[in-house]
Design a protein around this motif. Structure first.
Motif, PDB file in Angstrom:
ATOM      1  N   ASN A 221       0.818  -1.213   0.000  1.00 40.56           N
ATOM      2  CA  ASN A 221       0.000   0.000   0.000  1.00 40.56           C
ATOM      3  C   ASN A 221       0.854   1.266   0.000  1.00 40.56           C
ATOM      4  N   GLU A 222       2.112   1.158  -0.418  1.00 41.32           N
ATOM      5  CA  GLU A 222       2.983   2.329  -0.538  1.00 41.32           C
ATOM      6  C   GLU A 222       2.659   3.083  -1.835  1.00 41.32           C
ATOM      7  N   PHE A 223       2.902   4.358  -1.801  1.00 42.32           N
ATOM      8  CA  PHE A 223       2.895   5.169  -3.020  1.00 42.32           C
ATOM      9  C   PHE A 223       4.340   5.272  -3.468  1.00 42.32           C
ATOM     10  N   VAL A 224       4.631   4.718  -4.646  1.00 43.61           N
ATOM     11  CA  VAL A 224       6.010   4.571  -5.092  1.00 43.61           C
ATOM     12  C   VAL A 224       6.264   5.420  -6.336  1.00 43.61           C
ATOM     13  N   CYS A 225       7.326   6.207  -6.273  1.00 39.79           N
ATOM     14  CA  CYS A 225       7.809   6.968  -7.430  1.00 39.79           C
ATOM     15  C   CYS A 225       9.185   6.422  -7.786  1.00 39.79           C
ATOM     16  N   THR A 226       9.348   6.023  -9.046  1.00 42.91           N
ATOM     17  CA  THR A 226      10.621   5.462  -9.494  1.00 42.91           C
ATOM     18  C   THR A 226      11.143   6.264 -10.679  1.00 42.91           C
ATOM     19  N   HIS A 227      12.371   6.733 -10.567  1.00 45.74           N
ATOM     20  CA  HIS A 227      13.003   7.469 -11.654  1.00 45.74           C
ATOM     21  C   HIS A 227      13.840   6.531 -12.533  1.00 45.74           C
ATOM     22  N   PHE A 228      13.868   6.842 -13.833  1.00 50.57           N
ATOM     23  CA  PHE A 228      14.672   6.120 -14.814  1.00 50.57           C
ATOM     24  C   PHE A 228      15.612   7.121 -15.486  1.00 50.57           C
ATOM     25  N   VAL A 229      16.829   6.693 -15.756  1.00 49.88           N
ATOM     26  CA  VAL A 229      17.768   7.466 -16.572  1.00 49.88           C
ATOM     27  C   VAL A 229      18.303   6.508 -17.635  1.00 49.88           C
ATOM     28  N   THR A 230      18.069   6.823 -18.902  1.00 53.81           N
ATOM     29  CA  THR A 230      18.416   5.899 -19.988  1.00 53.81           C
ATOM     30  C   THR A 230      19.056   6.639 -21.147  1.00 53.81           C
ATOM     31  N   GLY A 231      19.758   5.880 -21.970  1.00 54.21           N
ATOM     32  CA  GLY A 231      20.402   6.469 -23.138  1.00 54.21           C
ATOM     33  C   GLY A 231      19.420   6.806 -24.241  1.00 54.21           C
ATOM     34  N   GLU A 232      18.375   5.998 -24.375  1.00 52.05           N
ATOM     35  CA  GLU A 232      17.322   6.236 -25.357  1.00 52.05           C
ATOM     36  C   GLU A 232      15.995   6.436 -24.626  1.00 52.05           C
ATOM     37  N   GLU A 233      15.079   7.138 -25.264  1.00 52.19           N
ATOM     38  CA  GLU A 233      13.772   7.336 -24.640  1.00 52.19           C
ATOM     39  C   GLU A 233      13.064   5.993 -24.488  1.00 52.19           C
ATOM     40  N   LEU A 234      12.541   5.751 -23.304  1.00 53.12           N
ATOM     41  CA  LEU A 234      11.874   4.485 -23.032  1.00 53.12           C
ATOM     42  C   LEU A 234      10.568   4.376 -23.823  1.00 53.12           C
ATOM     43  N   GLU A 235      10.296   3.166 -24.273  1.00 50.78           N
ATOM     44  CA  GLU A 235       9.047   2.913 -24.973  1.00 50.78           C
ATOM     45  C   GLU A 235       8.066   2.217 -24.036  1.00 50.78           C
ATOM     46  N   PRO A 236       6.759   2.477 -24.215  1.00 59.93           N
ATOM     47  CA  PRO A 236       5.773   1.757 -23.405  1.00 59.93           C
ATOM     48  C   PRO A 236       5.830   0.260 -23.710  1.00 59.93           C
ATOM     49  N   ARG A 237       5.602  -0.543 -22.695  1.00 65.88           N
ATOM     50  CA  ARG A 237       5.691  -1.988 -22.862  1.00 65.88           C
ATOM     51  C   ARG A 237       4.402  -2.558 -23.461  1.00 65.88           C
ATOM     52  N   TYR A 238       3.264  -1.989 -23.074  1.00 69.36           N
ATOM     53  CA  TYR A 238       1.974  -2.550 -23.484  1.00 69.36           C
ATOM     54  C   TYR A 238       1.287  -1.579 -24.444  1.00 69.36           C
ATOM     55  N   ASN A 239       1.409  -1.877 -25.749  1.00 66.88           N
ATOM     56  CA  ASN A 239       0.900  -0.969 -26.777  1.00 66.88           C
ATOM     57  C   ASN A 239       1.507   0.411 -26.541  1.00 66.88           C
ATOM     58  N   LEU A 240       0.668   1.446 -26.505  1.00 70.13           N
ATOM     59  CA  LEU A 240       1.159   2.798 -26.205  1.00 70.13           C
ATOM     60  C   LEU A 240       0.698   3.247 -24.818  1.00 70.13           C
ATOM     61  N   ASN A 241       0.396   2.296 -23.952  1.00 73.09           N
ATOM     62  CA  ASN A 241      -0.121   2.600 -22.615  1.00 73.09           C
ATOM     63  C   ASN A 241       0.878   3.369 -21.770  1.00 73.09           C
ATOM     64  N   ARG A 242       0.411   4.481 -21.232  1.00 71.13           N
ATOM     65  CA  ARG A 242       1.167   5.156 -20.178  1.00 71.13           C
ATOM     66  C   ARG A 242       0.675   4.693 -18.806  1.00 71.13           C
ATOM     67  N   PHE A 243      -0.547   4.208 -18.758  1.00 70.92           N
ATOM     68  CA  PHE A 243      -1.102   3.693 -17.511  1.00 70.92           C
ATOM     69  C   PHE A 243      -1.517   2.241 -17.718  1.00 70.92           C
ATOM     70  N   VAL A 244      -1.140   1.387 -16.776  1.00 68.38           N
ATOM     71  CA  VAL A 244      -1.518  -0.026 -16.856  1.00 68.38           C
ATOM     72  C   VAL A 244      -2.046  -0.481 -15.501  1.00 68.38           C
ATOM     73  N   ASN A 245      -2.988  -1.387 -15.542  1.00 70.89           N
ATOM     74  CA  ASN A 245      -3.557  -1.946 -14.313  1.00 70.89           C
ATOM     75  C   ASN A 245      -2.786  -3.185 -13.881  1.00 70.89           C
ATOM     76  N   GLN A 246      -2.457  -3.207 -12.591  1.00 66.32           N
ATOM     77  CA  GLN A 246      -1.882  -4.384 -11.940  1.00 66.32           C
ATOM     78  C   GLN A 246      -0.588  -4.874 -12.595  1.00 66.32           C
TER      79      GLN A 246
END
Length: 828
Positions: A221-246
């Protein structure tokens, strides 16, 4: 007390004060316990760090309260081989401390395939705690995830949400399930809690790298913020979803090189009530305005380059909505404005077809598309409900209003050809030459939509789209003038005038006015049959709001009907229509009346209602603004629409456009009307709003606005302008005052010194301008826009003399103002 003793006490006091100040700023280090404490000067932000095994921040106290869970803050990464983080280092961590800096080195974790060696450097810079993370990767590898770092807040109630540095926001209440995750391509965020007034601002900087972040609810039940630093812009994993459930893995795996990657995080305590104050707003719930705009108003920002209204939980954006730039005007956030410019750039480049057709929507996947129209790379497509032609007008209106906010002529020039193509595409659809532009469907029998009301079968000649077209034509004509293309400006103005003339004709003569029902009908099929005479509010509001109808009698007939019927039903806001569409005019799911778009309440179009009423009865306009704010206090306006029967929120798709009644408060009541080269005021305030004061920032200039029914004031650190009528003002080499907020006549005042200039603009009509100087200095005055064919008089404190007007319509003179003085220039 003798002088020596007094001096001793004074020195002692200074010494004690210095010690206290140093203590407040100290970074305390306990090598025995392997703990470090870092605080800002006022101890509003205090970090406690433990490096006994590895390294993590165990506490983050915000004004005395720890906001972290037991997991704390740490760095890390994951591969298919496992999870690794900074809480366990394979070697002993080393610490170096000096003054207001501390360095933690040798944080090593990973496995044989890939490990990292990190150093964390902390420094106090003013009120900020600056955390620099330097990570050295041992090998080339593909990472599943990274924590750069991961912030684990105690629960989802610690913060209401986070205001993102692209103008959007993450709203904690929408992370309802475990691992519900929102991923976005920016790292800056201001977390806030309106109950405590506390806010934590984090600015993320990494030169030459891409930053992203994800926000989620953990299984604790934590509210988690995670930062990423990458060489290329990250692509969404599921279609073009910016928000995913579970699912916490919102981004695809990514490669890292054998290199050192750096990230700087600037942490700062923010007094939320002060930082995001809406000012003194008599008659208005200023707190509700603030919270509505910081939540619902920002929710439509899906990501960088995707600013819309449907928002990030459902991953939608409708291009056939013309109010996104207006939301930016009311938000008054430079980050949103920059993102809106980027959004329009993307739409120009990816959503416009070669012939000028603007695709109507963006989504994460193609289930809503007309077959074959979805672009799986960009996400733009045509909706299956039909060709919604108001995407043409929406693009142009947003571009024109965005220009007034960003003031960038080069940016506007880059949209000149595309806006012309969008308008010309629709202009070419006037097959019968009557100046009314036609849709791509001809009849209700096709069961296709043509505008935002996407399951109403409006076709052929659509009044709603044509009303928006009238607004778009006039806005774009003004942009063409700024770009110096008078020929194009005149062309679009002429097209608009023809549209206005024929639109306002009776339905019996080919127009949209119904003399029998005293309203504008919605559409006409190609066979001439008339539809939508059921008092459709966005249609009738749009006709008035965009200036297509300026007949006072008609305006009164329409608005009196709407107010009478809204009041009779005791509705808090306007319904989509008052009577039922015919069964064959809407999709089956919208029956019986008043289901969904066949009669529910849609506050999305509230700004058109406020704009329509404000020139007719300001009190009615204000009533519905206050109603929407009251509704926000009840339920957060977290709905697509409201039931006509119960007035309760309906629909799973939240619409940021629900905030537009409040954007209209700023544009049409307070009169905030920025122009590309000035700040403008065109208020319509009733007496109940007397004493309104707030700050407004436009293109890095801070304005103090004061409003009363008998006068308005605009102030910066360089000038103050007062007037009882509309005006605009700017300052470059001198003060420029624009009577009526137009460029026909301009008063320029330059002082010999750098002291602030004070002007009260008393009156301005054709060839007659008068003002009072409220400040003292040697001034040069220049008046532009005069008629060189006339002879003019200059009157200073009742003393009159002739003044010469140049062929360019300019007059100039100098005068030393040793006290308040009155001036007038008029021609005969």
């Amino acid at each position: 007390m003798n002088t020596r003793l007094l001096l001793t006490f004074s020195l002692l006091a200074i010494f004690v004060f210095t010690l206290k100040s140093y203590a407040r700023n100290d970074m305390s280090h306990d090598p025995a316990l392997k703990k470090i404490t870092i605080s800002d000067p006022e101890q509003k932000l205090v970090l406690q760090l433990d490096y006994s095994n590895g390294c993590k921040i165990t506490q983050l106290n915000v004004k005395g309260k720890n906001v972290l869970s037991a997991s704390g803050i740490f760095t890390g990464f994951s591969t298919k081989g496992g999870l690794f983080n900074s809480t366990i280092s394979v070697e002993e961590v080393k610490v170096e401390k000096s003054d207001n800096k501390i360095s933690i080195k040798n944080i090593i974790y990973g496995d044989q395939s890939i490990n990292v060696n990190e150093s964390w450097n902390f420094e106090l810079v003013g009120n900020k705690i600056v955390w620099k993370i330097s990570r050295k990767y041992s090998n080339l590898a593909k990472l599943e995830e990274t924590a750069f770092p991961q912030w684990n807040f105690a629960n989802l109630s610690i913060w209401k949400g986070g205001i993102l540095d692209n103008g959007g926001m993450v709203w904690c209440k929408y992370l309802r399930g475990v691992n519900d995750t929102y991923g976005i391509h920016t790292g800056g965020v201001t977390f806030w809690n309106p109950d405590t007034g506390n806010a934590l601002r984090i600015k993320a900087i990494s030169e030459g790298k891409h930053i992203a972040a994800k926000y989620s609810q953990s299984d604790k039940n934590e509210f988690v913020c995670t930062h990423f630093v990458t060489g290329e812009e990250l692509e969404p994993r599921y279609n073009l979803n910016r928000f995913v459930n579970q699912r916490s893995d919102v981004f695809v795996p990514f490669d890292v090189q054998k290199e050192t990657v750096n990230l700087t995080l600037e942490m700062e305590y923010v007094d939320y009530a002060v930082e995001y104050s809406r000012g003194i707003l008599p008659g208005i719930d200023a707190e509700a305005v603030r919270e509505l705009m910081n939540t619902t108003g920002r929710y439509g920002v899906v990501d960088n380059g995707i600013v819309g209204a449907n928002g990030w939980t459902t991953n939608w954006k409708c291009l056939h909505e013309p109010f996104f730039s207006q939301i930016g005007m009311a938000l008054n956030d430079g980050n949103y404005i920059r993102n809106m410019s980027l959004t329009l750039d993307r739409e120009r480049d990816y959503a416009m077809k070669e012939d000028g057709r603007v695709l109507s929507r963006w989504h994460n996947a193609g289930e809503d598309q007309i077959p074959g129209t979805f672009n799986y790379k960009t996400g733009y497509y045509e909706a299956r409900w039909g060709y919604t032609i108001d995407s043409q007008t929406g693009y142009v209106i947003n571009a024109a209003e965005q220009f007034d906010l960003c003031g960038d002529k080069e940016w506007l020039q880059s949209h000149k050809a595309s806006c012309e193509k969008a308008l010309d595409w629709l202009i070419k659809r006037d097959s019968n030459g009557n100046g009314i532009f036609e849709m791509m469907n001809n009849s209700i029998k096709e069961e296709k939509a043509s505008d935002w009301l996407d399951i109403v079968w409006a076709s052929f000649e659509n009044a709603f789209v044509n009303a928006q077209m009238y607004g778009a034509l006039n806005l774009w004509a003004d942009c063409e003038r700024v770009l110096g293309d008078q020929e194009k400006a005149d062309y679009y103005t002429t097209v608009a005038l023809k549209l206005k003339e024929n639109f306002n004709k009776s339905i019996h003569d080919g127009g949209f006015w119904s003399p029998e029902k005293k309203q504008y009908v919605y559409w006409r099929d190609k066979d001439g049959s008339v539809h939508g005479d059921n008092l459709v509010t966005p249609v009738n509001f749009a006709v008035i709001a965009f200036g297509l109808c300026d007949n006072k009698k008609r305006i009164s007939q329409i608005l009196e009907q709407i107010e009478k019927r809204t009041t009779a039903e005791n509705l808090f806001h306007w319904p989509l229509c008052f009577d039922s569409f015919k069964r064959e005019e809407v999709s089956a799911g919208n029956w019986p009346f008043p289901t969904y778009e066949n009669g529910d309440i849609f506050p999305t179009w509230g700004y058109l209602g406020v704009r329509a009423y404000v020139g007719y009865d300001k009190h009615i306009a204000l009533k519905y603004i206050r109603n929407i704010l009251a509704q926000y206090k009840k339920d957060g306006l977290s709905s697509q629409r409201y039931s006509r029967k119960t007035q309760e929120g309906q629909g799973s798709d939240i619409l940021a456009g629900i905030c537009t009644s409040v954007t209209a408060l700023y544009r049409d009541v307070y009169g905030i009307r920025p122009k590309w080269n000035r700040m403008g005021l065109e208020p319509n305030i009733p007496e109940i709003l007397n004493g309104t004061e707030f700050n407004y920032t436009l293109r890095n200039t801070d304005y103090r606005i004061k409003l009363n029914v008998d006068g308005y004031e605009m102030q910066t650190d360089k000038f103050t302008v007062k007037c009882r009528e509309n005006f605009g003002a700017s300052f470059e080499e001198g003060l420029m005052v624009y009577p009526q907020n137009k460029e026909k006549t301009i008063l320029k005042v330059c002082g010999k010194s750098s002291l602030p200039i004070g002007v009260t603009l008393k009156h301005c009509s054709e060839n007659d301008i008068s003002w009072k100087m409220d400040s003292t200095d040697d001034y040069q005055f220049v008046i532009e826009g005069l008629n060189p064919a006339l002879k003019y008089k200059l009157v200073i404190q009742d003393k009159s003399t002739n003044i010469e007007i140049g062929k360019d319509g300019k007059a100039s003179f100098t005068h030393n103002c040793k006290a308040s003085m009155n001036f007038r220039v008029y021609g005969k």
